[in-house]
Design a protein around this motif. Sequence first.
Motif, PDB file in Angstrom:
ATOM      1  N   LEU A 143     -36.157  96.137  92.654  1.00 19.21           N
ATOM      2  CA  LEU A 143     -37.052  97.011  91.892  1.00 19.21           C
ATOM      3  C   LEU A 143     -38.304  97.330  92.689  1.00 19.21           C
ATOM      4  CD1 LEU A 143     -36.821  95.455  88.315  1.00 19.21           C
ATOM      5  CD2 LEU A 143     -35.268  97.043  89.465  1.00 19.21           C
ATOM      6  N   ALA A 144     -38.800  96.326  93.419  1.00 18.37           N
ATOM      7  CA  ALA A 144     -39.967  96.561  94.273  1.00 18.37           C
ATOM      8  C   ALA A 144     -39.655  97.601  95.343  1.00 18.37           C
ATOM      9  CB  ALA A 144     -40.414  95.251  94.919  1.00 18.37           C
ATOM     10  N   ILE A 145     -38.460  97.515  95.920  1.00 15.21           N
ATOM     11  CA  ILE A 145     -38.046  98.488  96.937  1.00 15.21           C
ATOM     12  C   ILE A 145     -38.017  99.902  96.355  1.00 15.21           C
ATOM     13  CG2 ILE A 145     -36.124  99.228  98.408  1.00 15.21           C
ATOM     14  CD1 ILE A 145     -35.351  96.243  98.636  1.00 15.21           C
ATOM     15  N   ALA A 146     -37.524 100.002  95.130  1.00 15.85           N
ATOM     16  CA  ALA A 146     -37.333 101.315  94.510  1.00 15.85           C
ATOM     17  C   ALA A 146     -38.567 101.806  93.764  1.00 15.85           C
ATOM     18  CB  ALA A 146     -36.148 101.257  93.554  1.00 15.85           C
ATOM     19  N   GLY A 147     -39.606 100.981  93.644  1.00 21.10           N
ATOM     20  CA  GLY A 147     -40.784 101.383  92.881  1.00 21.10           C
ATOM     21  C   GLY A 147     -40.532 101.402  91.389  1.00 21.10           C
ATOM     22  N   VAL A 148     -39.624 100.533  90.938  1.00 22.02           N
ATOM     23  CA  VAL A 148     -39.259 100.454  89.524  1.00 22.02           C
ATOM     24  C   VAL A 148     -39.976  99.265  88.888  1.00 22.02           C
ATOM     25  CG1 VAL A 148     -37.334 100.046  87.927  1.00 22.02           C
ATOM     26  CG2 VAL A 148     -37.033 101.565  89.892  1.00 22.02           C
TER      27      VAL A 148
END
Length: 408
Positions: A143-148
């Motif tokens: 989620l951190a990678i995707a900005g979620v």
Amino acid sequence: MSLIHSSPEHKWRSDKLSHLGSSIFAEVAAWKSEARKSGLEVIDLGIGSPDRAPLPEIRQALSEAVLREDSYSYPASKGSEAFRMQAAMWMKWRFGVEVDPDEEIVSLMGSQDGLAHLALAVCNPGNLAIVPDPGYPIYSGSLAIAGVRAWPLPLLEENAFRPDLESIPDEVWREAVFILLSFPGNPISVTVDLAYMERLVELARKWDVLIIHDLAYSEMGFDGYRPVSILQVSGAQDTAVEFHSFSKSFNMAGCRIGFMTGNAHAVGALRELKSNVDYGVFDPIQEAAVVALEQAMTAGPEQGVAALYERRRDIFVEALAREGWSVPLPEATMFIWARLPETYGVNGEAGRSLNFAHDLLLKTGVAVIPGSAFGSQGEGFVRIALVEDEERLLEATRRIGEFLRTDV
């Protein structure tokens, strides 16, 4: 005007890296090096890496395939037809589930590959996803990678660590793009029945939320329990996908292969993303994986890895109890989720799990992972991996007992 990288420690390093959850594993690796330098023989019960090799037939298939001259072109990014067909047959044999090998299966470089990329494929930055706490680090890391944004669903001891679906507020269901769960899970081997899965599907369909089910430990159920697939629920393919891994089930952790199956739209999204990221799994590894599935279907579940880990579980937990530390018997997986002895530190104290794991390793050479590595609800616990033979596990319990008697 300020510079983004204003200090040496932040130079050419994304802020997202600090949210990936891998720092504790690097820290434990450093502790292991320190312990070895001090003369200790390390018994590594930290990382869940199987200590056995794949079956000879699997290794033979791999070795023959890598020697062929035609094995070195780019593989199909969605997986070879043979692999996808065999995966679909295995899903039918193992769970009674029909999936389309062309539209509802994509091969992966291990399930972590898919888990790391799926949020990028199905979400936009700023979206919301429901993830378990404690949970496998890549769940929140992806989620951190995707900005979620993450909505942590607590796994509480008073609920036998099963996620309480009814506790999720309507406004969270309404906003969430997906809910990610794992039965049996990592770090906690939570198990559920089909009735629980049916309720999960009912809620997901009501709120139009994608279910992501991580079933990496499908072949590691104990005491007669066999993990179930979310896709066994009628209508689940409208709203669910599932990850399968060869790492634990077939001792193929280093081969990096797995697959995602289920809802065709989500499978297609991940396939499209990955076609721009990599060129798929090396064909000889896919051929070896086909043999692994064929062998499983021929031999049956009694010949799988579950019996080995069930025996290790029984021996380890019984020996640990004799040393004064009673922990519950997990119903599945290769992991023990153990609450720290009450006499160690102050209950609820921040950093208690980290300190316990550090002291245990530096004083005895036994490596475990602090529960806080898996989320805030993991504080006060450690995860212990049963990835050594029985003699070494008994030696580990002896060292732990000595540690408890002298340091607690």
